[in-house]
Write a protein that holds these residues in place. Sequence first.
Motif, PDB file in Angstrom:
ATOM      1  N   ARG A 163       0.815  -1.222   0.000  1.00  0.00           N
ATOM      2  CA  ARG A 163       0.000   0.000   0.000  1.00  0.00           C
ATOM      3  C   ARG A 163       0.844   1.264   0.000  1.00  0.00           C
ATOM      4  O   ARG A 163       0.440   2.289  -0.567  1.00  0.00           O
ATOM      5  CB  ARG A 163      -0.992  -0.062   1.175  1.00  0.00           C
ATOM      6  CG  ARG A 163      -1.976  -1.214   0.970  1.00  0.00           C
ATOM      7  CD  ARG A 163      -3.030  -1.384   2.037  1.00  0.00           C
ATOM      8  NE  ARG A 163      -3.884  -2.520   1.652  1.00  0.00           N
ATOM      9  CZ  ARG A 163      -4.822  -3.052   2.421  1.00  0.00           C
ATOM     10  NH1 ARG A 163      -5.063  -2.552   3.634  1.00  0.00           N
ATOM     11  NH2 ARG A 163      -5.541  -4.074   1.995  1.00  0.00           N
ATOM     12  N   GLU A 194       1.858   1.621  -3.604  1.00  0.00           N
ATOM     13  CA  GLU A 194       0.723   2.103  -4.391  1.00  0.00           C
ATOM     14  C   GLU A 194       0.568   3.609  -4.217  1.00  0.00           C
ATOM     15  O   GLU A 194       0.312   4.347  -5.183  1.00  0.00           O
ATOM     16  CB  GLU A 194      -0.568   1.393  -3.956  1.00  0.00           C
ATOM     17  CG  GLU A 194      -0.697  -0.005  -4.514  1.00  0.00           C
ATOM     18  CD  GLU A 194      -2.093  -0.596  -4.320  1.00  0.00           C
ATOM     19  OE1 GLU A 194      -2.433  -1.533  -5.023  1.00  0.00           O
ATOM     20  OE2 GLU A 194      -2.826  -0.117  -3.434  1.00  0.00           O
ATOM     21  N   ASP A 205      -4.270   4.119   1.463  1.00  0.00           N
ATOM     22  CA  ASP A 205      -3.693   4.090   0.122  1.00  0.00           C
ATOM     23  C   ASP A 205      -4.681   4.688  -0.880  1.00  0.00           C
ATOM     24  O   ASP A 205      -5.775   5.097  -0.497  1.00  0.00           O
ATOM     25  CB  ASP A 205      -3.258   2.656  -0.232  1.00  0.00           C
ATOM     26  CG  ASP A 205      -4.404   1.756  -0.664  1.00  0.00           C
ATOM     27  OD1 ASP A 205      -5.551   2.238  -0.827  1.00  0.00           O
ATOM     28  OD2 ASP A 205      -4.163   0.568  -0.854  1.00  0.00           O
ATOM     29  N   HIS A 217      -6.635   3.485  -2.901  1.00  0.00           N
ATOM     30  CA  HIS A 217      -7.919   2.787  -2.989  1.00  0.00           C
ATOM     31  C   HIS A 217      -8.745   2.977  -1.718  1.00  0.00           C
ATOM     32  O   HIS A 217      -9.827   2.424  -1.594  1.00  0.00           O
ATOM     33  CB  HIS A 217      -7.711   1.290  -3.216  1.00  0.00           C
ATOM     34  CG  HIS A 217      -6.913   0.973  -4.440  1.00  0.00           C
ATOM     35  ND1 HIS A 217      -5.646   0.466  -4.380  1.00  0.00           N
ATOM     36  CD2 HIS A 217      -7.203   1.117  -5.748  1.00  0.00           C
ATOM     37  CE1 HIS A 217      -5.191   0.297  -5.615  1.00  0.00           C
ATOM     38  NE2 HIS A 217      -6.103   0.701  -6.463  1.00  0.00           N
ATOM     39  N   ASP A 259      -7.716   1.972   1.282  1.00  0.00           N
ATOM     40  CA  ASP A 259      -7.440   0.914   2.251  1.00  0.00           C
ATOM     41  C   ASP A 259      -6.400   1.366   3.262  1.00  0.00           C
ATOM     42  O   ASP A 259      -5.465   2.100   2.930  1.00  0.00           O
ATOM     43  CB  ASP A 259      -6.932  -0.339   1.524  1.00  0.00           C
ATOM     44  CG  ASP A 259      -7.997  -0.935   0.621  1.00  0.00           C
ATOM     45  OD1 ASP A 259      -9.120  -1.152   1.108  1.00  0.00           O
ATOM     46  OD2 ASP A 259      -7.713  -1.171  -0.564  1.00  0.00           O
TER      47      ASP A 259
HETATM   48 MN   LIG Z   1      -4.589  -0.643  -2.612  1.00  0.00          MN
END
Ligand SMILES: [Mn+2]
Lengths: 231, 231
Positions: A81, A84, A127, A129, A131
């Motif tokens: 993460r 990312e 991150d 996304h 998360d």
């Molecule tokens: Mn992610």
Amino acid sequence: MFSFTEENYLKSIVQLTVFEEGVDEVGVNRLAVYLDVKPATVTDMVKKLKAKGLINYQRYGKVSLTEEGRLIGLRVVRKHRLWETFLHDKLKFNWDQIHEIAEQLEHVNSSELTNRLDAFLGFPEFDPHGDAIPRADGSITMPYRKLLNEAVPDQLYRIIAVSDNSNEFLRLFDEMGLNINDEVQMLVRNDYDGLLHILFNGKERTISPKFAENIYVVCAKCGKAKACNCN
Amino acid sequence: MFSFTEENYLKSIVQLTVFEEGVDEVGVNRLAVYLDVKPATVTDMVKKLKAKGLINYQRYGKVSLTEEGRLIGLRVVRKHRLWETFLHDKLKFNWDQIHEIAEQLEHVNSSELTNRLDAFLGFPEFDPHGDAIPRADGSITMPYRKLLNEAVPDQLYRIIAVSDNSNEFLRLFDEMGLNINDEVQMLVRNDYDGLLHILFNGKERTISPKFAENIYVVCAKCGKAKACNCN
DNA sequence: TCGCAGCGTTAGATTGATCTAACAAAAGCC
DNA sequence: GGCTTTTGTTAGATCAATCTAACGCTGCGA
Ligand SMILES: [Mn+2]
Ligand SMILES: [Mn+2]
Ligand SMILES: [Mn+2]
Ligand SMILES: [Mn+2]
């Protein structure tokens, strides 16, 4: 220290237990599907991981993480993460391109590197996304969220994460004009086929439950997904 | 596309030929020492690389790169040196810590990533050790330099690179207070044991030929190491 | 030019990660 | 409770990368 394969198994078990509500063990077949290998392969590997003290397991039983296995698995997720976030924030990758590259970067083994990267990125908590990024000590701030699929009609939500990292899903998400932090209003849920009607960007849209169950939201007003009193 | 191992073999052959003056082939034993494996292992691997069209080779013969093998090997070197630059310039790693980490990062496979990283770093021509970074098309700007060991007495030089990436060497380099771009004056070379006397930072220092032959310099005035007319 | 030291190859074994095919245990259903 | 489906295991094979031990080439020096 640990092979790519071992790291991938531990990471997967973390994702199927630690990051899955109310679940703390996982079966061999489930793991096999998740890792895209045959069950026989998983059986061999879990024996090895048990021998190394990283998981709890016995013949015909479920798999769960030991404290050590949990920490190692979380460390891989942390690296994934953070990378990312680097790819998105610094190299300006589109958020649907970063997962695949992070699958490789997550195995780079240097805690000094991980921690400096963390600092370079400003110690992010989530991150791209949405998360949670596990901290170096293995602690996690679990976001307080629910699936769009389970949203309450007439309520206004804010998208904070998605749970499917496949190109197909992310492309559709993009094509609909959706973004993390966008607000959507849940209008009505069709009981017969589960289709959802949402209001987004002034337009009404119909989406499938399959799509909606991969989108995490929080209440747009109070920021809390559960036990929210904002009506 | 290619395994870590294959990439490491190609990278090593590149380093022992392309980046070695007047050499365009290398023997099995030399490669074995360089890669820290047994000759038998290299024999097996070179057969495989030949079968893939990446090297020229026949039984009991030397190894050289095909055009394709050269490009792939250079691509690994490119990634290695770009990551070293990232670690040094952005994450503020000391230059003696970056090589080991770059050994892992060099195998991350995404040309999009490599090129964005290149842009993020401002398209550097040389890495923190002063080594040329091959471009995406495989071209290289070879620095015009000589070894401190071969420097001419009474001449003033500027350090632009080192050729040993071991911790031992780099630590000694640091401890002496030396840095890339520092100027050193070559005083005299002892013919009996090869010890060099140099003037650096106002102080006279005695260094071994072993140390000096891992330091690259250019003429401090004109920037050219060979055929320099600045006396 | 011949012998031998050094270079390189072969054969056979090992380890890790994977597979297929056949089988065994557990769970679920009437 | 017994049959069936689902889940998990075993045995045996393969493939990549490595090793050791034994053996085959080659070229240099006397
Ligand atoms: Mn992610
Ligand atoms: Mn992985
Ligand atoms: Mn490498
Ligand atoms: Mn370098």
